[in-house]
Design a protein around this motif. Structure first.
Motif, PDB file in Angstrom:
ATOM      1  N   CYS A 127       0.933  -1.389  -0.118  1.00  0.00           N
ATOM      2  CA  CYS A 127      -0.069   0.092  -0.023  1.00  0.00           C
ATOM      3  C   CYS A 127       0.794   1.269   0.025  1.00  0.00           C
ATOM      4  N   SER A 146      -8.418   2.342  -0.637  1.00  0.00           N
ATOM      5  CA  SER A 146      -7.909   1.008  -1.627  1.00  0.00           C
ATOM      6  C   SER A 146      -6.607   1.146  -2.055  1.00  0.00           C
ATOM      7  N   ARG A 147      -5.711   0.515  -1.265  1.00  0.00           N
ATOM      8  CA  ARG A 147      -4.194   0.396  -1.240  1.00  0.00           C
ATOM      9  C   ARG A 147      -3.555   1.579  -1.046  1.00  0.00           C
ATOM     10  N   LEU A 148      -4.374   2.655  -0.398  1.00  0.00           N
ATOM     11  CA  LEU A 148      -3.646   3.694   0.124  1.00  0.00           C
ATOM     12  C   LEU A 148      -4.266   4.065   1.646  1.00  0.00           C
ATOM     13  N   TYR A 149      -3.196   4.431   2.416  1.00  0.00           N
ATOM     14  CA  TYR A 149      -3.255   4.846   3.852  1.00  0.00           C
ATOM     15  C   TYR A 149      -3.025   6.271   4.206  1.00  0.00           C
TER      16      TYR A 149
END
Length: 207
Positions: free
Chosen positions: A22, A100-103
Motif C-alpha cells: 500500500c 484502496s491500497r492507500l493509507y
C-alpha cells in the motif's frame, strides 16, 4: 523438515495484510487560533495539476521512501503553504484513513503566524472554516457502489459458480460539507468528520 515452533507467534506484532504493497500519504490539519477559537485551513487545488484539480483538501502528499509520515506531512505543508518549520506545532497523529491500497495519516498542527501564503504551482487559493462549524454541523451522506470486474485471464473454472460467481459489491459512504460556496467532500470530509468526533469526545470526557 523440523517441527515448527509455534511459540514464535506469541511475539508477533500484527499489521494489516497487504500493507507493504500500500501507498502511504500524509496530510496536516492546520489549526489557526483566533479570538473565537480555532479555524481549520483548507486549500483549493490548482486546476493545472493532474491529481484532483479544483478539489478542496488539506496540505499533504505521498511519503517518499524512507520518510516518516510525520515528516512527509510537514514537508508537503511547507511546500504548499510556504511556511517555515518553526511555524508548525504538531499536536499529534489523528485517526488514519484507509482506502484502496492507500493509507492517509493526518496530523493535527497548530499553525502560527500564517499570512495566507501558498504556492501557485499547486494551490489556487486557501480558505478557513471555524472548527465550531464542524462540531455543530452534520455532513451530508451519499453512497456509491463499486462492482468487481475480474480481468482476463481470471481462472473462473476454479471457483464455484464460474463466471456467475456472486461477487460482493462494495458500497461506500461519501461525506459532504458545504461552507460559503466551498464543497468539502471525499477523503478530506472523512478526515474532518473524524477530527470533529475526536474533539467532541474530548469535551464529553472532560465534562
Amino acid at each position: 523438515m523440523e517441527k515448527t515452533d509455534l511459540n514464535y507467534l506469541r511475539q508477533h506484532k500484527p499489521t494489516l495484510i497487504g500493507m507493504d504493497a500500500c501507498r502511504k500519504a500524509a496530510v496536516c490539519i492546520p489549526l489557526i487560533e483566533t479570538a473565537e477559537g480555532y479555524d481549520l485551513l483548507f486549500e483549493v487545488r490548482s486546476s493545472s495539476i493532474d491529481s484532483q484539480p479544483g478539489d478542496v483538501c488539506f496540505p499533504g502528499g505521498m511519503a517518499m521512501p524512507g520518510e516518516s509520515t510525520r515528516d512527509a506531512a510537514l514537508r508537503e505543508m511547507g511546500e504548499e503553504l510556504l511556511v517555515r518549520p518553526e511555524q508548525a506545532e504538531v499536536l499529534g497523529l489523528m485517526d488514519v484513513l484507509g482506502g484502496s491500497r492507500l493509507y492517509v495519516y493526518p496530523y493535527a498542527v497548530r499553525l502560527k503566524c500564517y499570512e495566507n501564503t501558498f504556492s501557485e504551482d499547486e494551490v489556487a487559493s486557501v480558505f478557513r472554516v471555524p472548527l465550531s462549524f464542524f462540531l455543530e454541523q452534520e455532513p451530508e451522506r451519499y453512497y456509491t457502489t463499486m462492482k468487481v470486474i475480474p480481468e482476463e485471464p481470471f481462472p473462473f473454472e476454479r471457483i464455484y459458480g464460474g463466471r456467475d460467481y456472486a461477487w460482493r459489491e462494495r458500497r461506500e459512504e461519501i461525506l459532504f460539507y458545504q461552507y460559503e460556496g466551498h464543497t468539502i467532500w471525499g477523503m478530506t470530509a472523512k478526515m474532518v468528520f473524524s477530527f470533529a468526533e475526536i474533539i467532541r469526545n474530548a469535551y464529553k470526557n472532560s465534562s
